[in-house]
Design a protein around this motif. Structure first.
Motif, PDB file in Angstrom:
ATOM      1  N   PRO A  19       0.844  -1.198   0.000  1.00 48.56           N
ATOM      2  CA  PRO A  19       0.000   0.000   0.000  1.00 48.56           C
ATOM      3  C   PRO A  19       0.878   1.248   0.000  1.00 48.56           C
ATOM      4  CG  PRO A  19      -0.074  -1.087   2.134  1.00 48.56           C
ATOM      5  CD  PRO A  19       0.711  -1.970   1.208  1.00 48.56           C
ATOM      6  N   ASP A  20       0.375   2.313  -0.578  1.00 51.20           N
ATOM      7  CA  ASP A  20       1.130   3.566  -0.599  1.00 51.20           C
ATOM      8  C   ASP A  20       1.333   4.058   0.820  1.00 51.20           C
ATOM      9  OD1 ASP A  20       1.264   3.597  -3.345  1.00 51.20           O
ATOM     10  OD2 ASP A  20      -0.566   4.772  -3.558  1.00 51.20           O
ATOM     11  N   THR A  21       2.584   4.393   1.132  1.00 54.50           N
ATOM     12  CA  THR A  21       2.868   4.914   2.461  1.00 54.50           C
ATOM     13  C   THR A  21       2.976   6.428   2.370  1.00 54.50           C
ATOM     14  OG1 THR A  21       5.238   4.619   2.114  1.00 54.50           O
ATOM     15  CG2 THR A  21       4.072   2.848   3.243  1.00 54.50           C
ATOM     16  N   PRO A  22       2.448   7.130   3.339  1.00 55.35           N
ATOM     17  CA  PRO A  22       2.524   8.591   3.313  1.00 55.35           C
ATOM     18  C   PRO A  22       3.980   9.065   3.373  1.00 55.35           C
ATOM     19  CG  PRO A  22       1.194   7.829   5.171  1.00 55.35           C
ATOM     20  CD  PRO A  22       1.754   6.629   4.495  1.00 55.35           C
ATOM     21  N   GLN A  23       4.294  10.082   2.618  1.00 57.70           N
ATOM     22  CA  GLN A  23       5.632  10.660   2.596  1.00 57.70           C
ATOM     23  C   GLN A  23       5.628  11.973   3.376  1.00 57.70           C
ATOM     24  OE1 GLN A  23       8.461   9.164   0.695  1.00 57.70           O
ATOM     25  NE2 GLN A  23       6.985   7.560   1.151  1.00 57.70           N
ATOM     26  N   VAL A  24       6.706  12.208   4.105  1.00 57.96           N
ATOM     27  CA  VAL A  24       6.861  13.424   4.898  1.00 57.96           C
ATOM     28  C   VAL A  24       8.249  13.997   4.646  1.00 57.96           C
ATOM     29  CG1 VAL A  24       5.242  12.710   6.701  1.00 57.96           C
ATOM     30  CG2 VAL A  24       7.666  12.131   6.922  1.00 57.96           C
ATOM     31  N   TYR A  25       8.476  15.184   5.152  1.00 60.23           N
ATOM     32  CA  TYR A  25       9.761  15.859   4.980  1.00 60.23           C
ATOM     33  C   TYR A  25      10.429  16.024   6.336  1.00 60.23           C
ATOM     34  CZ  TYR A  25       8.093  16.839   0.329  1.00 60.23           C
ATOM     35  OH  TYR A  25       7.629  16.687  -0.944  1.00 60.23           O
ATOM     36  N   ALA A  34      11.142  17.023  14.285  1.00 61.46           N
ATOM     37  CA  ALA A  34       9.789  16.841  13.760  1.00 61.46           C
ATOM     38  C   ALA A  34       9.793  16.560  12.260  1.00 61.46           C
ATOM     39  CB  ALA A  34       8.950  18.083  14.039  1.00 61.46           C
ATOM     40  N   TYR A  35       8.749  15.840  11.821  1.00 62.46           N
ATOM     41  CA  TYR A  35       8.520  15.659  10.391  1.00 62.46           C
ATOM     42  C   TYR A  35       7.358  16.548   9.967  1.00 62.46           C
ATOM     43  CZ  TYR A  35       4.959  12.279  12.005  1.00 62.46           C
ATOM     44  OH  TYR A  35       3.896  11.668  12.626  1.00 62.46           O
ATOM     45  N   HIS A  36       7.327  16.878   8.668  1.00 60.61           N
ATOM     46  CA  HIS A  36       6.408  17.881   8.154  1.00 60.61           C
ATOM     47  C   HIS A  36       5.613  17.370   6.962  1.00 60.61           C
ATOM     48  CE1 HIS A  36       8.621  20.819  10.615  1.00 60.61           C
ATOM     49  NE2 HIS A  36       9.657  20.074  10.297  1.00 60.61           N
ATOM     50  N   LYS A  37       4.402  17.916   6.781  1.00 64.47           N
ATOM     51  CA  LYS A  37       3.524  17.513   5.673  1.00 64.47           C
ATOM     52  C   LYS A  37       4.065  17.946   4.327  1.00 64.47           C
ATOM     53  CE  LYS A  37      -1.038  17.366   7.790  1.00 64.47           C
ATOM     54  NZ  LYS A  37      -2.374  17.935   7.790  1.00 64.47           N
ATOM     55  N   LEU A  53      15.027  16.001   3.537  1.00 58.70           N
ATOM     56  CA  LEU A  53      14.798  14.700   2.916  1.00 58.70           C
ATOM     57  C   LEU A  53      13.313  14.368   2.879  1.00 58.70           C
ATOM     58  CD1 LEU A  53      17.505  12.521   4.719  1.00 58.70           C
ATOM     59  CD2 LEU A  53      17.681  13.612   2.482  1.00 58.70           C
ATOM     60  N   LYS A  54      12.900  13.673   1.830  1.00 59.87           N
ATOM     61  CA  LYS A  54      11.541  13.143   1.744  1.00 59.87           C
ATOM     62  C   LYS A  54      11.637  11.665   2.107  1.00 59.87           C
ATOM     63  CE  LYS A  54       7.585  12.936  -1.358  1.00 59.87           C
ATOM     64  NZ  LYS A  54       7.113  13.225  -2.726  1.00 59.87           N
ATOM     65  N   ALA A  68       5.511  14.357  14.954  1.00 60.40           N
ATOM     66  CA  ALA A  68       4.790  15.233  14.017  1.00 60.40           C
ATOM     67  C   ALA A  68       5.024  16.687  14.397  1.00 60.40           C
ATOM     68  CB  ALA A  68       3.300  14.928  14.059  1.00 60.40           C
ATOM     69  N   CYS A  69       5.134  17.527  13.396  1.00 62.75           N
ATOM     70  CA  CYS A  69       5.299  18.969  13.610  1.00 62.75           C
ATOM     71  C   CYS A  69       4.026  19.529  14.239  1.00 62.75           C
ATOM     72  CB  CYS A  69       5.564  19.646  12.264  1.00 62.75           C
ATOM     73  SG  CYS A  69       5.530  21.438  12.312  1.00 62.75           S
ATOM     74  N   LYS A  70       4.182  20.378  15.211  1.00 59.23           N
ATOM     75  CA  LYS A  70       3.016  20.965  15.894  1.00 59.23           C
ATOM     76  C   LYS A  70       2.387  22.091  15.071  1.00 59.23           C
ATOM     77  CE  LYS A  70       4.571  19.712  20.470  1.00 59.23           C
ATOM     78  NZ  LYS A  70       5.061  20.162  21.774  1.00 59.23           N
ATOM     79  N   ILE A  71       3.063  22.550  14.024  1.00 58.23           N
ATOM     80  CA  ILE A  71       2.521  23.614  13.194  1.00 58.23           C
ATOM     81  C   ILE A  71       1.686  23.045  12.049  1.00 58.23           C
ATOM     82  CG2 ILE A  71       3.119  25.527  11.649  1.00 58.23           C
ATOM     83  CD1 ILE A  71       5.755  25.783  13.321  1.00 58.23           C
ATOM     84  N   CYS A  72       2.227  22.060  11.342  1.00 57.34           N
ATOM     85  CA  CYS A  72       1.523  21.581  10.140  1.00 57.34           C
ATOM     86  C   CYS A  72       0.741  20.283  10.356  1.00 57.34           C
ATOM     87  CB  CYS A  72       2.494  21.445   8.965  1.00 57.34           C
ATOM     88  SG  CYS A  72       3.837  20.274   9.183  1.00 57.34           S
ATOM     89  N   TYR A  73       0.792  19.708  11.531  1.00 54.27           N
ATOM     90  CA  TYR A  73      -0.030  18.517  11.813  1.00 54.27           C
ATOM     91  C   TYR A  73      -1.045  18.798  12.891  1.00 54.27           C
ATOM     92  CZ  TYR A  73       2.097  14.960   8.890  1.00 54.27           C
ATOM     93  OH  TYR A  73       2.497  14.206   7.820  1.00 54.27           O
TER      94      TYR A  73
END
Length: 73
Positions: A19-25, A34-37, A53-54, A68-73
């Motif tokens: 299954p496609d896995t979500p990609q983050v930055y 943190a990782y970002h959307k 990096l992606k 998870a980033c507290k700004i974009c998640y």
């Protein structure tokens, strides 16, 4: 018979797909946590002064130990 064999083969190939896995930055800075959307939509990742990096979301959590980033998640 050949058609049936081709159908079975196609069905097997489609079932083997992961299954496609979500990609983050992520930022490669030693202080990053943190990782970002998205790369452009978050001021947290835009502040990164190192390489961005992606990666898969699961790698960001398990391999890099990011949250998870507290700004974009």
């Amino acid at each position: 018979m050949k058609i049936l064999l081709h159908l079975v083969l196609l069905m097997q190939l489609s079932m083997d797909k992961k299954p496609d896995t979500p990609q983050v930055y992520i930022c490669t800075s030693p202080t990053a946590v943190a990782y970002h959307k998205s790369k452009d939509g978050c001021k947290g990742i835009q502040a990164c002064n190192r390489k961005v990096l992606k990666v898969s979301k699961s790698d960001a959590i398990r391999k890099y130990k990011y949250r998870a980033c507290k700004i974009c998640y």
